[in-house]
Scaffold this active site. Structure first.
Site, short mmCIF file in Angstrom:
data_model
loop_
_atom_site.label_atom_id
_atom_site.label_comp_id
_atom_site.label_asym_id
_atom_site.label_seq_id
_atom_site.Cartn_x
_atom_site.Cartn_y
_atom_site.Cartn_z
N HIS A 146 33.83 44.78 40.31
CA HIS A 146 35.00 43.93 40.09
C HIS A 146 34.88 42.59 40.82
O HIS A 146 35.19 41.54 40.28
CB HIS A 146 36.23 44.69 40.58
CG HIS A 146 37.51 44.04 40.22
ND1 HIS A 146 38.15 44.28 39.03
CD2 HIS A 146 38.27 43.14 40.88
CE1 HIS A 146 39.24 43.56 38.98
NE2 HIS A 146 39.35 42.86 40.09
N HIS A 200 43.62 44.65 32.88
CA HIS A 200 44.20 45.67 33.76
C HIS A 200 44.16 46.99 33.00
O HIS A 200 45.17 47.67 32.83
CB HIS A 200 45.62 45.29 34.19
CG HIS A 200 45.81 45.40 35.66
ND1 HIS A 200 46.97 45.78 36.26
CD2 HIS A 200 44.95 45.20 36.68
CE1 HIS A 200 46.83 45.78 37.57
NE2 HIS A 200 45.60 45.44 37.85
#
Ligand code: ADP
Lengths: 221, 80, 583, 80
Positions: C52, C98
């Site tokens: 990430h 998300h």
């Protein structure tokens, strides 16, 4: 014309309301922070804008209705100062008791955002008189808690006294008797779920909201 | 001291949330559900010591802020 | 060099370390530190070197995107891309995923996704003016789909409506390939003055570091990573919790930050995204070639007994880190108090090039910053080109017998059917500058630049089916469609952001899809002078070894210099002439 | 038979509503309030007759629909 917009933490239509007022009156309104304890003197109109004051936690408008500036607003409204509450502003006015009834979760349980056709019920009020012969307008709504409720006795009184200002022609939220906006008995306080400030410029797709602000320009009714 | 406040919609006030809950439960096969109502549960932590006084004060909180008398009823449960 | 306090001395075993980083990564850590890390330090490495934060699988390929252009003010590398839209105005935008949180808790996952992307935009000094969302769900008849759709849509609406930023458009697909892994991509667009842009790099040593916004709780800290023997306290609440968004706090944070930005107070600023305090403090200091020292006792905390590890890894929402000009603290305090937000000076920048963390009077972390960036893993993962699908000669296909029926079938398909149920829950008009949104007959949303006669055109596009059949062509097509949708409303396309959603990059065929899509997108961007100014990569989107269809969502922004020259496809009248242009 | 279900946010989960309620109560002069949490109250009417079975079923309703196990806990009160 001297106007003011009250700003709570979580208000989000304060700028839009201010622009509409500037457009119609030629003057920028005073922006009043919720922590202030009194409104400026000699106001011709106070607007409580839409949004999610205090996050709308607990009940929409409940916490704002008990904040410092609201105490002075209630007093001034009772003395006859014109007050316009839009969307969250309507919810706040209801919670202060200036307007009767309750605004509950929409019957469909979903947030609704749409351009809504409305019937102007009372074209003589100080908030609607500039609409003249026009009976039908389209103004957008955007809310989760706009489902108006009151007991029958209150509703009959509201209708009997001409306090129903706007009715939905295509009820988006389950409001009882299609009520979209009401005034107090004196007629100086209007609460409405639709957003007139979102219909004041041709690029909004219509200017049907202008009348609410323009009606106030002519002084007291 | 702790207060647990149950907030109910008054009888006669339409409760779309409750209706939706009842319908979904039935759709899921819980046929025994004949009705549902949805309310709020508010829990308060209080520094109060006197139960009687606390009860008075929590009642005042309910009347002044926590509930809307037009549509809601409430009851209060106090515990140490 | 400060020494780690004895109580926090490195005591972790290799076994624990390997639960957080790979063997190679652990070796690098041992080499650059010259010692074993303690748990806090290991946590920091594992966050900073996660897929990430470090883009370790994708970095080498993302370099293929063209990122410069006449109107590009800031390209990738900042919190969001910045483009020039004349008259000293700039537009700031980015898209982010998300996906996993939204699958676990659809409402909060989607809501916090919106919150995060908004922070990326206002961090740079821009007022957010529009939100978009690109959603992919499983088959409509899959048992989970209904609940996921309603939760995600309510979450996006719940957050965006409350902060008062209009959600003006998006796209929604349904495909069984997303049954076990939905995609929730959100894009935010903001407006600023060019000279009012803020960046994240720390500028000077000795400046105060401020924490503002919501308090830190144990949000998003996973139970498994808590298996540390170092910490005695705080064991009672070691359950994993999801992040919960508070749009009300976000709204106050936007207003407070913009108010402070108008003063001469902020030196640099960064939002706390995933693993907030760690990534924000490491990035701010290392981008400026400086060091940073924080005293965690001053971090506003929502829960008692939080450990240094928990504070550094918490994913609590609605928080920002800023470096102030010395002496500006009282201005910041006044503004954040006014908005009833937490504000605390938690440390200062230093010239040591190290990150030193103190907690309860002890030094709990002392790391050199350079290696965290310089030695960050970058993998050139093996990949092969997916077998191209055989192309079909349309002439060999038999047409439908009843064209009308075929048309109805097409229109009733889940991808083509009206998405009104979705966008009807989004406030599209707040801010009173929306000119075209989901409900209007236009190929892109149009949002006026407040107080002017010009507007931004915004669209998101991707056809995963095409990318699956041929990643390179599919990547090209996504960019080209974005470009077409912007021109179709009369705008000059300027730049794109993207959100690259793929499966497990350790599988060569998935990596092949990724590389193909990126190269196709890059080619289209070059051909159209349509640079990439920001973006996000989301990998490991798969369940039980089944990857999602390759989904490189593209978000494009264009400029309409004169509102009166906008176009749409509404208002057709009988007798109008229909022209077909193109090949 | 009736079931009363209390749904609470799990400890540690952010509760912005509760915080807003506590702050507002303090502003109104209820200084004794040191914390507030807001949950849900769901009341069900059931045609069930067997308490034990009803309790099992209501538990299933909570797990399947009424509560979100990721962030919420609940308890059930059954009455005739
Ligand atoms: N998730 C979403 N959020 C907001 N608007 C959406 C969403 N999905 C679809 N829309 C809107 O619905 C309309 C139709 O969508 P779509 O079928 O994808 O149209 P197009 O292919 O013309 O972009 C568009 O205006 C689009 O912005």
């Amino acid at each position: 014309m001297k106007t003011a917009v009250i700003v709570f933490p979580g208000s989000n239509c304060d700028r839009d309301a201010a622009e509409a007022l500037r457009m119609v009156t030629g003057h920028a309104p005073a922006m009043i922070w919720h922590q202030e304890t009194s409104l400026p003197d000699g106001l011709d109109l106070a607007v409580i804008p839409g949004g999610f004051s205090y996050g709308d936690y607990l009940r929409s408008g409940a916490i704002a209705a008990r904040s410092p500036i609201t105490r002075d607003l209630v007093k001034r409204a009772e003395d006859g100062m014109p007050v316009l509450g839009v969307c969250n502003g309507f919810q706040i006015l209801i919670e202060t008791g200036l307007l009767p009834g309750a605004l509950m979760r929409n019957a469909g349980l979903l947030f609704v955002c749409e351009r809504t056709p409305l019937q102007i019920e009372n074209t003589n009020s100080r908030f609607t008189r500039s609409y003249g012969e026009t009976r039908e307008v389209t103004i957008p709504v955007a809310h989760h808690d706009g489902n108006y409720f009151a007991d029958n006795e209150t509703l009959d009184r509201l209708e009997g006294e001409g306090q129903v200002a706007f009715r939905y022609l295509n009820n988006p939220n389950g409001s009882i008797r299609d009520i979209a906006g009401i005034t107090n008995a004196k007629g100086n306080v209007l609460g409405m779920m639709p957003h007139p400030e979102r219909a004041v410029d041709p690029v909004h797709g219509g200017t049907d909201g202008l009348g609410v602000f323009e009606s106030l320009l002519g002084g007291t009714a | 001291m702790k207060a647990k406040i149950h907030v109910y919609l008054k009888p006669g006030v339409l409760d779309p949330q409750g209706t939706a809950v009842a319908n979904s439960l039935k759709t899921l096969g819980f046929e025994e559900v004949t009705g549902a109502r949805q309310g709020k549960l508010i829990e308060l932590d209080l520094s109060s010591v006197d139960a009687e006084e606390a009860s008075e004060r929590v009642k005042a909180m309910c009347d002044k802020l926590l509930t809307n008398p037009v549509i809601e009823n409430y009851d209060i449960e106090l515990s140490a | 060099m400060t020494d780690i306090s004895p109580r926090y001395a490195p005591g972790i075993t290799e076994e624990i370390a390997l639960e957080h980083v790979t063997a190679d990564e652990y070796e690098t850590i041992l080499r650059v530190l010259g010692r074993a890390p303690n748990m806090v330090e290991l946590g920091i490495f594992s966050v900073m070197w996660s897929e990430h934060c470090s883009y370790k699988s994708s970095r080498v390929h993302l370099k293929k995107f063209p990122v410069t252009g006449e109107r590009v003010v800031y390209g990738p590398g900042e919190n969001a891309g910045v483009i020039d839209i004349d008259d000293g105005d700039v537009a700031v935008f980015k898209m982010e995923s998300h996906n996993h949180p939204s699958y676990i808790e659809p409402y909060q996952g989607a809501a916090t996704g919106v919150g995060g992307i908004l922070r990326d935009v206002f961090t740079m000094g821009a007022r957010p003016v529009a939100l978009m969302n690109a959603l992919r769900f499983g088959a409509p008849d899959h048992p989970k789909t209904r609940q996921l759709v309603s939760g995600v849509v309510a979450g996006i609406g719940g957050y965006g409506n409350c902060v008062g930023v209009p959600t003006v458009g998006g796209e929604t697909n349904f495909d069984k390939g997303y049954n076990g892994n939905i995609l929730v991509n959100a894009m935010a667009v903001g407006l600023a003055k060019r000279e009012g842009i803020f960046t994240a790099a720390a500028k000077e040593a000795g400046f105060p570091v401020l924490y503002v916004g919501a308090k830190t709780g144990r949000d998003g800290i996973h139970g498994a990573t808590m298996a540390s023997a170092e910490f005695g306290e705080g064991s009672e609440e070691k359950r994993p919790t999801v992040q919960v968004g508070d749009p009300f706090t976000e709204k106050k944070l936007i207003e407070a930050c913009l108010e402070l930005m108008a003063e001469d107070a902020i030196s640099s600023i960064q939002d706390m995204g995933a693993a907030g305090l760690t990534s924000s403090s490491v990035e701010m200091a290392s981008r400026g070639g400086l060091g940073i020292e924080l005293d965690l006792d001053h971090v506003p905390q929502r829960e008692t007994g939080m450990t240094a590890y928990e504070m550094m890894l918490s994913e609590s929402q609605e928080r920002m880190l800023m470096i102030l000009k010395p002496g500006a603290e009282p201005i910041a305090e006044r503004i954040f108090r006014k908005w009833d937000l937490d504000v605390a000076t938690i440390g200062k920048t230093t010239d040591t090039g190290r990150m030193v963390l103190k907690h309860k009077g002890e030094t709990v972390c002392d790391l050199p910053l350079d290696p965290i960036g310089e030695e960050a893993p970058a993998y050139t993962r093996p990949w092969f080109e997916p077998e191209a699908r055989a192309s079909i000669d349309p002439r060999s296909m038999k047409g439908p017998e009843h064209l009308g029926e075929a048309l109805l079938t097409l229109m009733a398909s889940s991808d083509m059917a009206s998405k009104r149920w979705i966008w009807g829950q989004y406030d599209r008009h707040v801010m009173a500058d929306t000119i075209a949104s989901s409900e209007d007959p236009a190929d892109a949303a149009i949002v006026r630049v407040h107080g002017t006669n010009k507007a931004l055109a915004i669209t998101t596009d991707c056809t995963p089916r095409y990318c699956y059949a041929d990643p390179f062509e599919g990547g090209k097509q996504a960019v080209a469609e974005t470009w077409r949708n912007l021109t179709a409303v009369g705008a000059d396309p300027i730049a794109i952001t993207d959100c690259l959603n793929f499966g497990n990059p350790e599988r060569p065929e998935i990596m092949g899809q990724f590389v193909g899509c990126v190269e196709g997108m890059a080619e289209a961007c070059r051909a159209l002078s349509f640079p990439v100014v920001s973006g996000n990569v989301s990998l490991y989107n798969e369940t039980d070894g089944k990857a999602i269809p390759p989904t490189p969502a593209v978000g494009g922004v264009g400029l309409l210099p004169d509102l009166s020259k906008r176009a749409g496809f509404g208002g057709m009248k009988e007798g109008d002439v229909v022209l077909l242009v193109g090949e």
